[in-house]
Enzyme design. Structure first.
Site, PDB file in Angstrom:
ATOM      1  N   CYS A 136      -4.929  12.095  12.230  1.00  0.00           N
ATOM      2  CA  CYS A 136      -5.760  10.896  12.353  1.00  0.00           C
ATOM      3  C   CYS A 136      -5.521  10.362  13.768  1.00  0.00           C
ATOM      4  O   CYS A 136      -4.867  10.997  14.592  1.00  0.00           O
ATOM      5  CB  CYS A 136      -5.374   9.864  11.297  1.00  0.00           C
ATOM      6  N   ARG A 191       0.067  14.469  12.529  1.00  0.00           N
ATOM      7  CA  ARG A 191       0.543  14.293  11.138  1.00  0.00           C
ATOM      8  C   ARG A 191       0.820  15.644  10.464  1.00  0.00           C
ATOM      9  O   ARG A 191       0.176  16.015   9.498  1.00  0.00           O
ATOM     10  CB  ARG A 191      -0.466  13.485  10.317  1.00  0.00           C
ATOM     11  N   ASP A 221       4.507   0.606  12.024  1.00  0.00           N
ATOM     12  CA  ASP A 221       3.266   0.007  11.490  1.00  0.00           C
ATOM     13  C   ASP A 221       3.074  -1.438  11.937  1.00  0.00           C
ATOM     14  O   ASP A 221       2.053  -2.044  11.611  1.00  0.00           O
ATOM     15  CB  ASP A 221       3.263   0.060   9.955  1.00  0.00           C
ATOM     16  N   LYS A 275       0.855  -1.211   0.000  1.00  0.00           N
ATOM     17  CA  LYS A 275       0.000   0.000   0.000  1.00  0.00           C
ATOM     18  C   LYS A 275       0.879   1.246   0.000  1.00  0.00           C
ATOM     19  O   LYS A 275       0.685   2.165  -0.789  1.00  0.00           O
ATOM     20  CB  LYS A 275      -0.888   0.010   1.230  1.00  0.00           C
ATOM     21  N   ASN A 276       1.902   1.258   0.883  1.00  0.00           N
ATOM     22  CA  ASN A 276       2.691   2.477   1.070  1.00  0.00           C
ATOM     23  C   ASN A 276       3.734   2.701  -0.008  1.00  0.00           C
ATOM     24  O   ASN A 276       4.478   3.673   0.038  1.00  0.00           O
ATOM     25  CB  ASN A 276       3.326   2.484   2.466  1.00  0.00           C
ATOM     26  N   ARG A 289      -8.671  -0.247   4.695  1.00  0.00           N
ATOM     27  CA  ARG A 289      -7.779   0.731   4.064  1.00  0.00           C
ATOM     28  C   ARG A 289      -6.441   0.102   3.704  1.00  0.00           C
ATOM     29  O   ARG A 289      -5.784   0.503   2.752  1.00  0.00           O
ATOM     30  CB  ARG A 289      -7.550   1.922   5.008  1.00  0.00           C
TER      31      ARG A 289
HETATM   32  C1  EPZ Z   1       4.101   6.911   6.120  1.00  0.00           C
HETATM   33  O1  EPZ Z   1       3.336   7.965   6.683  1.00  0.00           O
HETATM   34  C2  EPZ Z   1       3.160   5.721   6.058  1.00  0.00           C
HETATM   35  N1  EPZ Z   1       2.025   6.050   5.199  1.00  0.00           N
HETATM   36  C3  EPZ Z   1       2.675   5.360   7.460  1.00  0.00           C
HETATM   37  O2  EPZ Z   1       1.887   4.184   7.347  1.00  0.00           O
HETATM   38  C4  EPZ Z   1       3.899   5.047   8.325  1.00  0.00           C
HETATM   39  O3  EPZ Z   1       3.470   4.794   9.640  1.00  0.00           O
HETATM   40  C5  EPZ Z   1       4.860   6.249   8.317  1.00  0.00           C
HETATM   41  O4  EPZ Z   1       5.216   6.573   6.951  1.00  0.00           O
HETATM   42  C6  EPZ Z   1       6.139   5.968   9.091  1.00  0.00           C
HETATM   43  O5  EPZ Z   1       6.780   4.852   8.559  1.00  0.00           O
HETATM   44  C7  EPZ Z   1       2.189   5.995   3.858  1.00  0.00           C
HETATM   45  O6  EPZ Z   1       3.258   5.706   3.361  1.00  0.00           O
HETATM   46  C8  EPZ Z   1       0.987   6.332   3.034  1.00  0.00           C
HETATM   47  P1  EPZ Z   1       6.167  10.307   8.226  1.00  0.00           P
HETATM   48  P2  EPZ Z   1       3.934   9.471   6.677  1.00  0.00           P
HETATM   49  O7  EPZ Z   1       6.056  11.571   7.454  1.00  0.00           O
HETATM   50  O8  EPZ Z   1       4.710   9.712   5.453  1.00  0.00           O
HETATM   51  C9  EPZ Z   1       6.470  13.567  11.604  1.00  0.00           C
HETATM   52  C10 EPZ Z   1       0.054   2.779   7.710  1.00  0.00           C
HETATM   53  O9  EPZ Z   1      -0.368   2.230   8.738  1.00  0.00           O
HETATM   54  N2  EPZ Z   1       6.388  14.549  10.518  1.00  0.00           N
HETATM   55  O10 EPZ Z   1       7.406   9.484   8.108  1.00  0.00           O
HETATM   56  O11 EPZ Z   1       2.840  10.412   7.012  1.00  0.00           O
HETATM   57  C11 EPZ Z   1       5.108  12.928  11.853  1.00  0.00           C
HETATM   58  O12 EPZ Z   1       4.345  13.727  12.727  1.00  0.00           O
HETATM   59  C12 EPZ Z   1       0.505   4.227   7.744  1.00  0.00           C
HETATM   60  O13 EPZ Z   1       0.173   2.215   6.591  1.00  0.00           O
HETATM   61  C13 EPZ Z   1       6.612  15.896  10.805  1.00  0.00           C
HETATM   62  O14 EPZ Z   1       6.860  16.258  11.942  1.00  0.00           O
HETATM   63  O15 EPZ Z   1       4.931   9.364   7.924  1.00  0.00           O
HETATM   64  C14 EPZ Z   1       5.445  11.605  12.475  1.00  0.00           C
HETATM   65  O16 EPZ Z   1       5.632  11.783  13.867  1.00  0.00           O
HETATM   66  C15 EPZ Z   1       0.280   4.858   9.115  1.00  0.00           C
HETATM   67  N3  EPZ Z   1       6.509  16.808   9.808  1.00  0.00           N
HETATM   68  C16 EPZ Z   1       6.797  11.264  11.836  1.00  0.00           C
HETATM   69  O17 EPZ Z   1       7.278  12.459  11.215  1.00  0.00           O
HETATM   70  C17 EPZ Z   1       6.232  16.438   8.506  1.00  0.00           C
HETATM   71  O18 EPZ Z   1       6.183  17.328   7.617  1.00  0.00           O
HETATM   72  C18 EPZ Z   1       6.704  10.178  10.784  1.00  0.00           C
HETATM   73  O19 EPZ Z   1       5.881  10.661   9.765  1.00  0.00           O
HETATM   74  C19 EPZ Z   1       6.009  15.069   8.238  1.00  0.00           C
HETATM   75  C20 EPZ Z   1       6.105  14.142   9.258  1.00  0.00           C
END
Ligand code: EPZ
Length: 421
Positions: free
Chosen positions: A117, A122, A308, A22-23, A400
């Protein structure tokens, strides 16, 4: 409303084939907006989130055609809008991944601020930091977000304060047409980053270093068509590995890339699982132990233990001997499954980003709620070994990220049904 009923099941046995990730599918579908010719994507998982992002692309002017239930043809030569529909953004925050491609291709992108969420606020500050660094002007108010760069983007060195997966992907896609060279420092190293870079390079981009913390993107003028097979879903694979472990089963997990799930293999072996790897690295066999031993996990960006898989692993820990510990360092609110596991008789205390779990001889079936995608999966796993019946509500979360998890588990001998309430 539909719900999932899980009853105490025999040890799971047999083979399960893992779907495309998915990701990886979500960013790669978003990146298809950059192409001006046919793009064929194989092993696209049949998931609610994938359907949403394909709908976003259609609204923007892409032509979408399913060649079979896992192969999608996308042609974005007639891209005619830079405005992502608010309704679709609200349905799935990962739609935010179309901003980078739209900025690169049309010099403009507008959307609704992606909501947080259950697992966290996020934020998107790192995405916007990247776009700004490339020369875009950001337009935002409480729930609207836009960026424009009428004269095009200019390559820069961009440091990410956190190795954000989404920010790395969005900036990489935006930089494909930027003048000169862009370097993303402290980039995310997840396999899904590598898959996206491989896909973009097949389209004619010039990206090096994906999978390391420093990614270099040299801007090119045009991106073309290609065919690409999405990598297997390491999180779905890990979920079924934990299912084998918690049920004391003996399961073959087929269609994986073993190197993508090393931390999960290591931690399951600490619990007492026997895990057999095969030389072409595309399957593992997981035998669950009679007396699983408690351990500790700390979630970290790749190659650390994946956030995850934290909820699913905690479900396993509730019946492990001794005390187990979980430290969730990636998201600030990813313990929503704890209250639901407590309803099933688990012994868990949380303090900030730490949880301590005392193993119990057995869980008991209860009426529980999926609070997010992976928490829902964790409750199914707990239900497999709980006395009696566990009813899981709000299962739209599960749809999802898992295609036919009920059917796949039933094929392994699980006593599980999906019913209309
Ligand atoms: C991706 O989300 C995945 N989703 C998530 O999977 C996964 O948990 C996550 O990466 C971490 O591996 C998809 O790929 C669609 P991040 P993403 O930006 O990109 C902070 C699932 O269950 N952050 O790496 O949104 C944020 O708050 C989902 O399949 C900032 O501070 O994750 C978080 O604490 C859930 N500022 C951390 O980074 C930003 O601009 C990780 O977020 C962006 C992120």
């Amino acid at each position: 409303m539909e719900k999932i009923l899980v009853r105490k099941s025999n040890p799971l046995k047999g083979h399960v084939k893992i779907d495309g990730a998915k990701n990886s599918a979500l960013p790669i579908i978003a990146a298809s907006l950059l192409g001006t010719e046919d793009i064929i994507l194989e092993d696209v998982p049949d998931l609610a989130d994938v359907k949403v992002i394909l709908k976003v692309l259609e609204k923007l002017g892409s032509e979408i055609e399913y060649l079979d239930n896992e192969t999608v043809k996308i042609n974005s030569s007639k891209l005619n809008s830079y405005q992502t529909p608010a309704k679709l953004m609200a349905q799935m925050r990962a739609s935010f991944l179309v901003m980078g491609p739209l900025l690169a291709r049309l010099g403009r992108t507008e959307t609704h601020m992606p909501g947080g969420c259950a697992i966290g606020t996020r934020p998107i500050d790192l995405h916007l930091k990247g776009f700004k660094a490339l020369g875009a002007i950001i337009l935002e108010n409480t729930d609207y977000i836009g960026a424009k760069a009428e004269k095009g983007l200019i390559g820069q060195v961009i440091y990410l304060d956190f190795p954000s997966v989404g920010a790395t992907q969005n900036i990489m896609m935006a930089a494909t047409h930027a003048k000169g060279e862009t370097i993303i420092e402290n980039a995310a190293k997840e396999p899904e980053i590598v898959d996206l870079a491989n896909f973009l390079n097949k389209m004619g981009a010039d990206i090096k270093g994906a999978g390391t913390s420093s990614i270099r993107i040299k801007g090119v003028n045009k991106l073309y068509g290609c065919t690409h097979q999405i990598i297997p879903d390491r999180i779905e694979a890990s979920t079924f590995m934990v299912a084998a472990a918690i049920s004391k089963g003996d399961v073959y997990i087929d269609n994986i890339i073993t190197s993508h799930i090393r931390p999960v293999i290591a931690k399951l072996r600490e619990i007492g699982c026997t895990i057999t790897e095969f030389e072409n690295e595309d399957r593992v066999r997981v035998i669950g132990p009679d007396k699983p031993k408690g351990t500790k996990i700390k979630t970290l960006p790749y190659p650390g233990f994946p956030t995850d898989v934290q909820a699913q692993f905690m479900a396993l820990m509730t019946i492990c001997e001794g005390i187990s510990k979980v430290e969730e360092t990636v998201f600030e609110n990813r313990f929503m499954h704890v209250d639901e596991l407590l309803k099933m008789g688990a012994l868990i205390v949380t303090e900030g980003k730490e949880a301590r779990i005392a193993g119990v001889p057995s869980l008991k079936g209860a009426n529980v709620r999926a609070t997010d995608l992976r928490a829902g999966a964790a409750l199914i796993l707990a239900g497999l070994v709980a006395e009696g019946t566990t009813a899981i509500n709000d299962i739209y979360h599960i749809d999802r990220g898992y295609n036919n998890i009920v059917g796949k588990l039933r094929n392994l001998g699980a006593n599980i049904d999906r019913i209309e309430d």
